[in-house]
Motif scaffolding. Structure first.
Motif, PDB file in Angstrom:
ATOM      1  N   GLY A  11       1.063  -1.450  -0.048  1.00 43.04           N
ATOM      2  CA  GLY A  11      -0.044   0.453  -0.251  1.00 43.04           C
ATOM      3  C   GLY A  11       0.413   0.821  -0.124  1.00 43.04           C
ATOM      4  O   GLY A  11       2.018   1.218   0.576  1.00 43.04           O
ATOM      5  N   SER A  12       0.439   2.528  -0.608  1.00 39.35           N
ATOM      6  CA  SER A  12       1.458   3.846  -0.907  1.00 39.35           C
ATOM      7  C   SER A  12       0.358   5.022  -0.500  1.00 39.35           C
ATOM      8  O   SER A  12       0.320   6.019  -0.859  1.00 39.35           O
ATOM      9  CB  SER A  12       1.880   3.171  -2.448  1.00 39.35           C
ATOM     10  OG  SER A  12       0.649   3.609  -3.172  1.00 39.35           O
ATOM     11  N   ILE A  32       4.842  -2.731  -2.783  1.00 39.21           N
ATOM     12  CA  ILE A  32       4.175  -2.661  -3.590  1.00 39.21           C
ATOM     13  C   ILE A  32       2.281  -1.960  -3.538  1.00 39.21           C
ATOM     14  O   ILE A  32       2.476  -1.393  -2.478  1.00 39.21           O
ATOM     15  CB  ILE A  32       3.467  -4.227  -3.907  1.00 39.21           C
ATOM     16  CG1 ILE A  32       2.962  -4.344  -2.684  1.00 39.21           C
ATOM     17  CG2 ILE A  32       4.686  -5.144  -3.616  1.00 39.21           C
ATOM     18  CD1 ILE A  32       2.668  -5.926  -2.187  1.00 39.21           C
ATOM     19  N   THR A  33       1.781  -0.477  -4.969  1.00 40.53           N
ATOM     20  CA  THR A  33       1.097  -0.183  -4.835  1.00 40.53           C
ATOM     21  C   THR A  33      -0.065  -1.332  -6.137  1.00 40.53           C
ATOM     22  O   THR A  33       0.438  -1.423  -7.590  1.00 40.53           O
ATOM     23  CB  THR A  33       1.608   0.698  -4.816  1.00 40.53           C
ATOM     24  OG1 THR A  33      -0.072   1.618  -3.954  1.00 40.53           O
ATOM     25  CG2 THR A  33       1.639   1.391  -6.155  1.00 40.53           C
ATOM     26  N   VAL A  38      -0.422   6.836  -6.542  1.00 33.18           N
ATOM     27  CA  VAL A  38      -0.783   7.939  -6.563  1.00 33.18           C
ATOM     28  C   VAL A  38      -2.439   7.247  -5.849  1.00 33.18           C
ATOM     29  O   VAL A  38      -3.148   8.214  -5.345  1.00 33.18           O
ATOM     30  CB  VAL A  38      -0.892   9.524  -6.975  1.00 33.18           C
ATOM     31  CG1 VAL A  38       0.609  10.023  -6.933  1.00 33.18           C
ATOM     32  CG2 VAL A  38      -1.333   9.176  -8.660  1.00 33.18           C
ATOM     33  N   ASP A  39      -3.051   6.084  -6.659  1.00 35.59           N
ATOM     34  CA  ASP A  39      -3.790   6.229  -6.232  1.00 35.59           C
ATOM     35  C   ASP A  39      -4.403   4.990  -5.225  1.00 35.59           C
ATOM     36  O   ASP A  39      -4.096   4.355  -5.010  1.00 35.59           O
ATOM     37  CB  ASP A  39      -4.169   4.868  -7.286  1.00 35.59           C
ATOM     38  CG  ASP A  39      -4.077   5.480  -8.694  1.00 35.59           C
ATOM     39  OD1 ASP A  39      -4.799   6.163  -9.244  1.00 35.59           O
ATOM     40  OD2 ASP A  39      -3.957   5.002 -10.272  1.00 35.59           O
ATOM     41  N   THR A  40      -4.629   6.086  -3.904  1.00 37.87           N
ATOM     42  CA  THR A  40      -5.049   6.104  -2.304  1.00 37.87           C
ATOM     43  C   THR A  40      -5.872   6.983  -2.009  1.00 37.87           C
ATOM     44  O   THR A  40      -6.389   7.640  -2.749  1.00 37.87           O
ATOM     45  CB  THR A  40      -3.736   6.468  -2.358  1.00 37.87           C
ATOM     46  OG1 THR A  40      -3.502   7.793  -1.522  1.00 37.87           O
ATOM     47  CG2 THR A  40      -2.547   5.426  -2.402  1.00 37.87           C
ATOM     48  N   ALA A  41      -7.014   6.065  -1.106  1.00 33.49           N
ATOM     49  CA  ALA A  41      -8.150   6.768  -0.446  1.00 33.49           C
ATOM     50  C   ALA A  41      -7.303   7.899   0.311  1.00 33.49           C
ATOM     51  O   ALA A  41      -7.897   9.311  -0.191  1.00 33.49           O
ATOM     52  CB  ALA A  41      -8.203   5.985   0.700  1.00 33.49           C
TER      53      ALA A  41
END
Length: 549
Positions: A11-12, A32-33, A38-41
């Motif tokens: 997770g990033s 690892i993402t 940048v696709d994160t909450a």
């Protein structure tokens, strides 16, 4: 293919990046993402991060607000730990390059916002782009660090644990097993690689995509919770799904959040006739906590038959709104809504999972060398309902706690050799030819969860959805064994697992508390249910072991 690293961070978002930057002082870090980094909450978080940063505020007030919001289930020692560490973590973010908004007349002081449930102004923010600014600042630090590798478009499939890899392990202390890394799907090659690590960290975000309507990004499929549960980790309080009261209601937009800060700056919830209604439900009015506001909106919509309610902040000067909420203002304007002259149509949507993988005060799970933090974890901070803007705070505090624990253990961890484990074996699995096998089940799960396990629940609906989910989960597990894995199938397996766990937790709790409202039991039952709901996988899945601690 086999890979090895010292720290495997899955997770990033803010918690994973914060930990990675610190852990790189000790060893090699691999992040690892699932998609782009940048696709994160975190990147979508608008409101800000709560901490005591003003002489008009105090730790005691922040602790009291958090405990009150948590409906009696917060662990007070954890609340105190997080709150008292808050200012130092904010200062650290600033040193790392995160630019919070300062007061216009005094650049040496942060401009602090106020949100529902808070008794003082304590929200550090970057207007309504706080999450993006934090993500940008941390990613810049990660990019500059040669000891950190970021692998985009990599999706964890399952954790490697001693009991499932044939590696000898003697349970000790509070640990029941040992984590050795994870199997990871590479979107580019379509292959599944074996990543071994001395420390594995789950910070995969939340579970919003389990529901039909959510403010969460598409990556929020509960992967960390599902993997941890399958590996034998304890999960808890999954019945407490926070529905954000104010998601933009518009046919062209599926998950745009209208920040709680809009109500913090004076926004009022009104019906289609312009009548304010929150005073009927709570003395705090529009600044009540999210569980209360979401249920109030749900009640108003059911009574009127309307599709939405409205958030009105037109009494504030247009210039102030354009400056304080530039993203929200521009988004609404692009859809023909001018928030400076007309109210914004809003509805509740699934927003935040208050439960998760159970951890201690160091972010450790009951599986040795497996940590969890951020929305993936159940630390004891949120209890039955998260206080607004405490999530980013929890993420950075527990990332720091986990680093301190790893730093203490590193002399021994560094010397420990990674055991041999088997690589992924697909067996006789076939390529899936009909994607409808995935898409149909995905749609069914999300609709069932929205209609049966939403803001207001009944025992009858919970029993029905439990029965219907059982059939879907069995079918999905069969797909997992029959077909070569794809990202969609991996995510479907996880949302099916998490949906089942949410329902099991909700069925256990025979009361209404915080975010869990059960019609047949409308009041809290402190004698029997002032405790966490804990689930743990029993030997021989599909078994189950449900309890409350």
């Amino acid at each position: 293919m086999k890979q090895s690293t010292d720290f495997l961070v899955i997770g990033s978002g803010i918690s994973g990046l914060s930990f990675a930057i610190k852990a790189a002082q000790l060893g090699r870090v691999t992040i690892i993402t699932k998609k782009a980094r940048v696709d994160t909450a975190t990147n979508l978080a608008q409101g800000g991060i709560a901490a005591v940063l003003s002489p008009d505020d105090s730790f005691a007030l922040h602790i009291e607000d958090t405990l009150r919001s948590g409906a009696g289930l917060c662990h007070e020692d954890i609340v105190r730990l997080v709150v008292e560490n808050g200012p130092a973590r904010i200062e650290e973010l600033i040193r790392l390059g995160v630019q919070f908004q300062s007061e216009a007349n005094d650049p040496s002081h942060l401009d602090l916002g106020k949100e529902g449930g808070h008794s003082a102004r304590r929200i550090a923010h970057a207007m309504d782009l706080t999450g993006r600014k934090i993500e940008e600042g941390l990613l810049a630090q990660v990019a500059a660090n040669p000891r950190i590798t970021v692998l985009e478009n990599h999706l964890a499939v399952d954790l490697l644990v001693s009991s499932k890899t044939g590696t000898p392990y003697q349970p000790h202390d509070s640990f029941s097993d040992q984590c050795l890394g994870a199997y990871v799907f590479d979107r580019e090659t379509g292959g599944i690689d074996t990543y071994q690590a001395k420390v594995t960290v789950l910070c995969t975000g939340g579970t919003g995509k389990v529901y039909l309507y959510t403010t969460n990004p598409d990556i929020a499929t509960g992967d960390g919770i599902a993997m941890a549960y399958r590996a034998g980790a304890k999960v808890g309080n999954l019945e407490f799904v926070q529905f954000h009261p104010t998601c933009l209601y518009h046919p062209q937009v599926k998950n745009f959040l209208i920040s709680e800060a809009v109500r913090g700056e004076g926004g009022r919830l009104i019906d289609k006739h312009g009548q304010a209604f929150m005073h009927k439900y709570d003395a705090r009015g529009d600044l009540a906590t999210r569980d209360t506001v979401a249920r109030a909106i749900d009640s108003e919509m059911k009574a009127s038959g309307d599709d939405c309610v409205y958030l009105d902040i037109t009494h504030q000067p247009a210039e102030f709104l354009q400056k304080r909420f530039p993203t929200i203002y521009q988004k609404c304007l692009s859809l023909g809504i001018d928030m400076t002259t007309e109210p914004i149509p809003v509805v509740p949507a699934a927003h935040y999972m208050c439960g998760g993988v159970v951890t201690d005060s160091w972010g450790r799970t009951n599986i040795e060398n497996l940590f969890a933090f951020g929305e993936t974890a159940c630390t004891g901070l949120h209890g039955g309902n998260r206080l607004a803007s405490n999530s980013l705070l929890e993420a950075v505090v527990f990332a720091h706690q986990a680093f301190l624990e790893c730093e203490r253990e590193w002399p021994e961890l560094r010397k420990a050799a990674l055991p041999e484990v088997a690589e992924w074996f697909a067996g006789s699995a076939q390529r899936i030819e009909e994607n409808v096998l995935v898409s149909h089940n995905w749609d069914q799960i999300r609709r069932l969860m929205w209609n049966y396990v939403g803001i207001v629940r009944t025992e009858k609906r919970l029993a029905l959805v439990e029965e219907r989910l059982r059939v879907i989960v069995d079918e999905v597990n069969q797909h997992y064994h029959d077909y070569i894995l794809t990202p969609d199938l991996i995510e479907l397996r996880n949302i099916a697992q998490v949906a089942e766990l949410i329902v099991r937790c909700a069925c256990l709790r025979k009361e209404s508390r915080g975010l869990h409202y059960l019609v047949e039991f409308p009041l809290p039952d402190d004698e029997h249910w002032k405790k966490d709901t804990i689930l743990r996988r029993s030997e021989g899945e599909p078994g189950q072991s449900d309890s409350a601690n």
